[in-house]
Design a protein around this motif. Structure first.
Motif, PDB file in Angstrom:
ATOM      1  N   ILE A 239     -30.728  68.920  61.483  1.00 37.49           N
ATOM      2  CA  ILE A 239     -32.001  68.728  62.181  1.00 37.49           C
ATOM      3  C   ILE A 239     -33.110  69.246  61.292  1.00 37.49           C
ATOM      4  N   THR A 240     -34.088  68.408  61.070  1.00 37.82           N
ATOM      5  CA  THR A 240     -35.229  68.771  60.245  1.00 37.82           C
ATOM      6  C   THR A 240     -36.392  69.145  61.153  1.00 37.82           C
TER       7      THR A 240
ATOM      8  N   SER B  31     -39.070  66.718  62.949  1.00 40.05           N
ATOM      9  CA  SER B  31     -38.532  65.371  63.102  1.00 40.05           C
ATOM     10  C   SER B  31     -38.479  65.003  64.582  1.00 40.05           C
ATOM     11  N   VAL B  32     -37.968  63.796  64.878  1.00 34.30           N
ATOM     12  CA  VAL B  32     -37.842  63.328  66.257  1.00 34.30           C
ATOM     13  C   VAL B  32     -36.897  64.235  67.038  1.00 34.30           C
ATOM     14  N   ASN B  33     -35.864  64.734  66.373  1.00 33.43           N
ATOM     15  CA  ASN B  33     -34.894  65.595  67.051  1.00 33.43           C
ATOM     16  C   ASN B  33     -35.408  67.022  67.257  1.00 33.43           C
ATOM     17  N   ASP B  34     -36.398  67.440  66.487  1.00 32.15           N
ATOM     18  CA  ASP B  34     -36.955  68.780  66.606  1.00 32.15           C
ATOM     19  C   ASP B  34     -38.461  68.694  66.366  1.00 32.15           C
ATOM     20  N   PRO B  35     -39.234  68.184  67.366  1.00 35.36           N
ATOM     21  CA  PRO B  35     -40.668  67.973  67.141  1.00 35.36           C
ATOM     22  C   PRO B  35     -41.453  69.293  67.129  1.00 35.36           C
TER      23      PRO B  35
END
Length: 181
Positions: free
Chosen positions: A35-36, A39-43
Motif C-alpha cells: 500500500i502506497t 494511493s486509492v487504497n490509502d488516501p
C-alpha cells in the motif's frame, strides 16, 4: 585455511538467511499488495475535506428531523456574538476614578491600582482578595499599588483614600461600574 572456511560458511549462512527472510516477507504480505500512502487504497485526507463531509451529514440529519437551518444559524450567530462580548471583557482597560466616585467590580473582575492611594470598599463584612500577597483586604483598609486584586463576587471595589488630592488610575479586567460615594 581453517579460518577462511569458517568465514565463508558464516557469510554464506547470513546471505541465505537474508534471502530467505526477504522471500518469506513478500509471501506473507502478498507480493504486489504493498500500500502506497496517498494511493486509492490509502488516501490522504485533509481537514477541509473532513469538515465538508461532517457539514453535509449534519445538514442532512437536520433536514430529516425538520430543523429550520436558517433559524439554527441565527441562534448560532447570536451565541458567537455573546462569546465575543465575553472575550472583549477580558482585555485590560485603564480606568480613571475621580475622588467623588468608587470603582465597583462585577463578579470575577480583577483590578490593579497603578496610581493614587486606594482603600477597599465592601458593603458587607467580607473584603477583597489581594492575590499578590495572598491576603484579604477588608473594608476601609489600604489597597497596595501594583497588586492583583480579585473580586469573586461583585459589589465590592476600591475608592480613593481620604485626604488624597487626585483620583486613582486602575487597570481593570472584567466588568465594573463607577458609583457615587
Amino acid at each position: 585455511m581453517n579460518g577462511k572456511i569458517k568465514t565463508a560458511v558464516v557469510v554464506a549462512t547470513l546471505g541465505a538467511a537474508i534471502l530467505l527472510g526477504t522471500v518469506l516477507s513478500n509471501r506473507v504480505e502478498g507480493e504486489g499488495d504493498t500500500i502506497t500512502p496517498g494511493s486509492v487504497n490509502d488516501p490522504v485526507v485533509t481537514k477541509s475535506y473532513i469538515d465538508k463531509q461532517v457539514a453535509d451529514i449534519v445538514k442532512s440529519e437536520l433536514s430529516k428531523q425538520g430543523v429550520d437551518q436558517q433559524k439554527l444559524q441565527a441562534t448560532l450567530d447570536g451565541f458567537r456574538k455573546e462569546l465575543d462580548k465575553g472575550q472583549s471583557g477580558q482585555s485590560v482597560e485603564v480606568v480613571s476614578v475621580p475622588l467623588t466616585k468608587r470603582l465597583v467590580a462585577k463578579d470575577g473582575a480583577e483590578f490593579v491600582v497603578r496610581a493614587g492611594k486606594a482603600v477597599a470598599y465592601s458593603s458587607d463584612a467580607n473584603g477583597i482578595s489581594d492575590l499578590t500577597d495572598g491576603a484579604d483586604i477588608t473594608n476601609g483598609k489600604s489597597v497596595p499599588n501594583n497588586h492583583l486584586i480579585l473580586f469573586p463576587r461583585g459589589g465590592r471595589g476600591v475608592q480613593a483614600a481620604e485626604g488624597q488630592k487626585s483620583g486613582l488610575t486602575v487597570l481593570v479586567r472584567g466588568a465594573y461600574e463607577l458609583q457615587q460615594q
